[in-house]
Each structure stands twice: as C-alpha cells, then as structure tokens.
Design a protein around this motif. Structure first.
Motif, PDB file in Angstrom:
ATOM      1  N   LEU A 100      -6.495  25.587  42.813  1.00 54.37           N
ATOM      2  CA  LEU A 100      -5.395  24.622  42.764  1.00 54.37           C
ATOM      3  C   LEU A 100      -4.959  24.232  44.169  1.00 54.37           C
ATOM      4  O   LEU A 100      -4.757  23.039  44.455  1.00 54.37           O
ATOM      5  CB  LEU A 100      -4.221  25.196  41.980  1.00 54.37           C
ATOM      6  N   ALA A 101      -4.819  25.207  45.059  1.00 55.72           N
ATOM      7  CA  ALA A 101      -4.405  24.913  46.436  1.00 55.72           C
ATOM      8  C   ALA A 101      -5.426  24.019  47.125  1.00 55.72           C
ATOM      9  O   ALA A 101      -5.055  23.050  47.811  1.00 55.72           O
ATOM     10  CB  ALA A 101      -4.212  26.213  47.214  1.00 55.72           C
ATOM     11  N   ARG A 102      -6.726  24.320  46.942  1.00 56.03           N
ATOM     12  CA  ARG A 102      -7.769  23.484  47.548  1.00 56.03           C
ATOM     13  C   ARG A 102      -7.716  22.069  46.990  1.00 56.03           C
ATOM     14  O   ARG A 102      -7.815  21.087  47.731  1.00 56.03           O
ATOM     15  CB  ARG A 102      -9.158  24.089  47.308  1.00 56.03           C
ATOM     16  N   THR A 103      -7.540  21.953  45.670  1.00 63.99           N
ATOM     17  CA  THR A 103      -7.486  20.630  45.031  1.00 63.99           C
ATOM     18  C   THR A 103      -6.297  19.828  45.540  1.00 63.99           C
ATOM     19  O   THR A 103      -6.424  18.641  45.855  1.00 63.99           O
ATOM     20  CB  THR A 103      -7.426  20.781  43.499  1.00 63.99           C
ATOM     21  N   LEU A 104      -5.138  20.477  45.639  1.00 58.68           N
ATOM     22  CA  LEU A 104      -3.953  19.778  46.154  1.00 58.68           C
ATOM     23  C   LEU A 104      -4.150  19.353  47.605  1.00 58.68           C
ATOM     24  O   LEU A 104      -3.715  18.263  48.002  1.00 58.68           O
ATOM     25  CB  LEU A 104      -2.710  20.653  46.006  1.00 58.68           C
ATOM     26  N   ASN A 105      -4.818  20.178  48.391  1.00 56.70           N
ATOM     27  CA  ASN A 105      -5.127  19.798  49.779  1.00 56.70           C
ATOM     28  C   ASN A 105      -6.059  18.596  49.822  1.00 56.70           C
ATOM     29  O   ASN A 105      -5.895  17.703  50.647  1.00 56.70           O
ATOM     30  CB  ASN A 105      -5.734  20.975  50.534  1.00 56.70           C
ATOM     31  N   HIS A 106      -7.048  18.583  48.915  1.00 56.03           N
ATOM     32  CA  HIS A 106      -7.970  17.441  48.856  1.00 56.03           C
ATOM     33  C   HIS A 106      -7.234  16.177  48.405  1.00 56.03           C
ATOM     34  O   HIS A 106      -7.529  15.082  48.887  1.00 56.03           O
ATOM     35  CB  HIS A 106      -9.146  17.729  47.918  1.00 56.03           C
ATOM     36  N   ILE A 107      -6.283  16.320  47.486  1.00 56.82           N
ATOM     37  CA  ILE A 107      -5.493  15.161  47.057  1.00 56.82           C
ATOM     38  C   ILE A 107      -4.671  14.635  48.228  1.00 56.82           C
ATOM     39  O   ILE A 107      -4.587  13.423  48.435  1.00 56.82           O
ATOM     40  CB  ILE A 107      -4.595  15.525  45.853  1.00 56.82           C
ATOM     41  N   ASP A 108      -4.077  15.539  49.008  1.00 54.21           N
ATOM     42  CA  ASP A 108      -3.298  15.121  50.182  1.00 54.21           C
ATOM     43  C   ASP A 108      -4.157  14.391  51.211  1.00 54.21           C
ATOM     44  O   ASP A 108      -3.658  13.539  51.943  1.00 54.21           O
ATOM     45  CB  ASP A 108      -2.628  16.332  50.843  1.00 54.21           C
ATOM     46  N   ALA A 109      -5.443  14.716  51.247  1.00 46.61           N
ATOM     47  CA  ALA A 109      -6.341  14.097  52.222  1.00 46.61           C
ATOM     48  C   ALA A 109      -6.882  12.739  51.763  1.00 46.61           C
ATOM     49  O   ALA A 109      -7.532  12.045  52.545  1.00 46.61           O
ATOM     50  CB  ALA A 109      -7.509  15.042  52.518  1.00 46.61           C
ATOM     51  N   LEU A 110      -6.608  12.356  50.538  1.00 45.61           N
ATOM     52  CA  LEU A 110      -7.075  11.057  50.034  1.00 45.61           C
ATOM     53  C   LEU A 110      -6.368   9.920  50.767  1.00 45.61           C
ATOM     54  O   LEU A 110      -5.243  10.088  51.253  1.00 45.61           O
ATOM     55  CB  LEU A 110      -6.787  10.931  48.533  1.00 45.61           C
ATOM     56  N   PRO A 111      -6.997   8.744  50.803  1.00 44.60           N
ATOM     57  CA  PRO A 111      -6.302   7.573  51.342  1.00 44.60           C
ATOM     58  C   PRO A 111      -5.015   7.334  50.535  1.00 44.60           C
ATOM     59  O   PRO A 111      -4.974   7.625  49.333  1.00 44.60           O
ATOM     60  CB  PRO A 111      -7.297   6.429  51.133  1.00 44.60           C
ATOM     61  N   PRO A 112      -3.978   6.794  51.170  1.00 45.13           N
ATOM     62  CA  PRO A 112      -2.673   6.647  50.504  1.00 45.13           C
ATOM     63  C   PRO A 112      -2.723   5.935  49.155  1.00 45.13           C
ATOM     64  O   PRO A 112      -2.038   6.362  48.221  1.00 45.13           O
ATOM     65  CB  PRO A 112      -1.839   5.859  51.512  1.00 45.13           C
ATOM     66  N   THR A 113      -3.497   4.902  49.014  1.00 44.30           N
ATOM     67  CA  THR A 113      -3.524   4.158  47.745  1.00 44.30           C
ATOM     68  C   THR A 113      -4.086   5.013  46.613  1.00 44.30           C
ATOM     69  O   THR A 113      -3.584   4.975  45.487  1.00 44.30           O
ATOM     70  CB  THR A 113      -4.356   2.865  47.864  1.00 44.30           C
ATOM     71  N   LEU A 114      -5.119   5.798  46.918  1.00 48.68           N
ATOM     72  CA  LEU A 114      -5.716   6.662  45.901  1.00 48.68           C
ATOM     73  C   LEU A 114      -4.802   7.866  45.623  1.00 48.68           C
ATOM     74  O   LEU A 114      -4.638   8.283  44.475  1.00 48.68           O
ATOM     75  CB  LEU A 114      -7.093   7.149  46.348  1.00 48.68           C
ATOM     76  N   ARG A 115      -4.233   8.417  46.692  1.00 47.01           N
ATOM     77  CA  ARG A 115      -3.340   9.577  46.552  1.00 47.01           C
ATOM     78  C   ARG A 115      -2.140   9.233  45.675  1.00 47.01           C
ATOM     79  O   ARG A 115      -1.773   9.985  44.783  1.00 47.01           O
ATOM     80  CB  ARG A 115      -2.897  10.068  47.927  1.00 47.01           C
ATOM     81  N   GLU A 116      -1.522   8.073  45.914  1.00 47.60           N
ATOM     82  CA  GLU A 116      -0.351   7.671  45.124  1.00 47.60           C
ATOM     83  C   GLU A 116      -0.718   7.511  43.650  1.00 47.60           C
ATOM     84  O   GLU A 116       0.021   7.959  42.765  1.00 47.60           O
ATOM     85  CB  GLU A 116       0.227   6.362  45.654  1.00 47.60           C
ATOM     86  N   ALA A 117      -1.855   6.886  43.392  1.00 49.63           N
ATOM     87  CA  ALA A 117      -2.275   6.642  42.006  1.00 49.63           C
ATOM     88  C   ALA A 117      -2.510   7.959  41.275  1.00 49.63           C
ATOM     89  O   ALA A 117      -2.010   8.160  40.165  1.00 49.63           O
ATOM     90  CB  ALA A 117      -3.537   5.782  41.984  1.00 49.63           C
ATOM     91  N   ILE A 118      -3.255   8.867  41.867  1.00 49.06           N
ATOM     92  CA  ILE A 118      -3.570  10.115  41.171  1.00 49.06           C
ATOM     93  C   ILE A 118      -2.357  11.038  41.087  1.00 49.06           C
ATOM     94  O   ILE A 118      -2.177  11.758  40.115  1.00 49.06           O
ATOM     95  CB  ILE A 118      -4.796  10.822  41.793  1.00 49.06           C
ATOM     96  N   THR A 119      -1.504  10.985  42.074  1.00 46.39           N
ATOM     97  CA  THR A 119      -0.295  11.821  42.040  1.00 46.39           C
ATOM     98  C   THR A 119       0.628  11.376  40.913  1.00 46.39           C
ATOM     99  O   THR A 119       1.090  12.206  40.121  1.00 46.39           O
ATOM    100  CB  THR A 119       0.448  11.765  43.387  1.00 46.39           C
ATOM    101  N   PHE A 147     -10.548   6.333  39.370  1.00 45.97           N
ATOM    102  CA  PHE A 147     -11.974   6.621  39.378  1.00 45.97           C
ATOM    103  C   PHE A 147     -12.431   7.004  40.780  1.00 45.97           C
ATOM    104  O   PHE A 147     -13.123   8.012  40.969  1.00 45.97           O
ATOM    105  CB  PHE A 147     -12.759   5.403  38.858  1.00 45.97           C
ATOM    106  N   ARG A 148     -12.035   6.234  41.768  1.00 49.20           N
ATOM    107  CA  ARG A 148     -12.426   6.515  43.156  1.00 49.20           C
ATOM    108  C   ARG A 148     -11.833   7.833  43.648  1.00 49.20           C
ATOM    109  O   ARG A 148     -12.495   8.600  44.353  1.00 49.20           O
ATOM    110  CB  ARG A 148     -11.996   5.367  44.070  1.00 49.20           C
ATOM    111  N   ALA A 149     -10.578   8.080  43.277  1.00 54.30           N
ATOM    112  CA  ALA A 149      -9.943   9.336  43.687  1.00 54.30           C
ATOM    113  C   ALA A 149     -10.691  10.527  43.091  1.00 54.30           C
ATOM    114  O   ALA A 149     -10.964  11.515  43.788  1.00 54.30           O
ATOM    115  CB  ALA A 149      -8.478   9.354  43.255  1.00 54.30           C
ATOM    116  N   ARG A 150     -11.028  10.422  41.828  1.00 54.94           N
ATOM    117  CA  ARG A 150     -11.760  11.523  41.176  1.00 54.94           C
ATOM    118  C   ARG A 150     -13.140  11.712  41.786  1.00 54.94           C
ATOM    119  O   ARG A 150     -13.604  12.841  41.948  1.00 54.94           O
ATOM    120  CB  ARG A 150     -11.858  11.267  39.673  1.00 54.94           C
ATOM    121  N   GLN A 151     -13.794  10.613  42.133  1.00 58.24           N
ATOM    122  CA  GLN A 151     -15.096  10.713  42.791  1.00 58.24           C
ATOM    123  C   GLN A 151     -14.971  11.452  44.120  1.00 58.24           C
ATOM    124  O   GLN A 151     -15.768  12.340  44.425  1.00 58.24           O
ATOM    125  CB  GLN A 151     -15.684   9.320  43.057  1.00 58.24           C
ATOM    126  N   GLN A 152     -13.993  11.072  44.916  1.00 58.08           N
ATOM    127  CA  GLN A 152     -13.809  11.714  46.219  1.00 58.08           C
ATOM    128  C   GLN A 152     -13.433  13.188  46.056  1.00 58.08           C
ATOM    129  O   GLN A 152     -13.874  14.039  46.832  1.00 58.08           O
ATOM    130  CB  GLN A 152     -12.767  10.971  47.048  1.00 58.08           C
TER     131      GLN A 152
END
Length: 160
Positions: A100-119, A147-152
C-alpha cells in the motif's frame, strides 16, 4: 425443521471453511434433535435454537480435532491446520502495508492530471459525475486518465 438445513450448512461452512465438515456437523445437529439429545423449549425461534445447537456441535468438533491432532503432532501448530484463520497473519499484514505504501508513493509520483483523477475516483470513491465536475472534464477524458494512471502504476509495480 428441515427447511433450515441450507442456512445451517452455510453457517457451518462459513465457520469451518470446509464443505464436507459443514455437512457432517449439520447432520450431527439433526441427529441430536431426532434422538432427543437436544430439545426445543420454544423460548426462541426454531432457527435460532438450531443455530445455537450447531455452534455447540462446531465447538465439540474443534475440541475433538485438537485433541486427536495434538496427540500426534510434533509442534502445536498441527491442531489448527484444519481450520484456517480468516484474518491475515502479521507477516501478511506487514506485506500488505508495504505494498500500500509503495502504491501510494507511485500515485504521488503520477503527473498531476492522472494523480487527481485516480485519487478522486479510486481512492476517494467519488462518483464519475462528481469527479468530472471537479476536474472540468467529460467522462471519456476521465476514463482515459484512469486508464493511463493504471498503466503507469502497473509499470511502476513491475519495475520494483
């Protein structure tokens, strides 16, 4: 009385995690009732009373199995092997927390548009319409971002 059999079997399966044992213990309940070893006093609903009898039969089964299995066991763990614990073990909890911690870190590292959508959509479980309104985008755009966020995230998980 027989109309409650399905419920009792499901109840026993949930507790024992073994369909064959569940059938056996429910059979034991009905056998005890027929033989008069358990008598219905009418102070509660029939199903409640049958469930109480079933609970006692399950406890008896667990005790019998622990007595017979522990007598031949080299270590104390064999007696509980037939009844898997439905809760994760401490090492599994630690593993899940690390993931979970790794996944949340990866979400934080996403580009802002993808991060906002998935969050908003996945982590906060907001409806599609709410997320689209908050981000001022249409549904197709949201689905593309997700889709792009999940791919990344999948690519990041494979790299680690």
């Amino acid at each position: 009385m027989w109309s409650h059999r399905g419920y009792l079997v499901r109840f026993a399966q949930h507790r024992l995690r073994d369909p064959m044992l569940a059938e056996d213990v429910v059979h034991d309940v009905f056998e005890a009732v027929i033989r008069g070893q358990a008598a219905f006093g009418g102070r509660c609903a029939l199903r409640s009373w049958l469930t109480a009898v079933l609970k006692h039969k399950i406890v008896d089964l667990v005790r019998r199995r622990s007595d017979t299995e522990s007598a031949g066991a080299d270590d104390g763990e064999a007696e509980f092997a037939a009844f898997p614990c439905p809760r994760p073990q401490p090492d599994e909890v630690a593993e899940q927390r690390e993931l979970l911690a790794r996944t949340l870190n990866h979400i934080d590292a996403l580009p802002p548009t993808l991060r906002e959508a998935i969050t908003l959509r996945v982590l906060h479980d907001q409806p599609t319409e709410t997320v689209c309104a908050a981000l001022s985008i249409n549904q197709n755009n949201l689905f593309q971002r997700l889709f792009r966020a999940r791919q990344q995230l999948a690519t990041a998980a494979l790299c680690h």
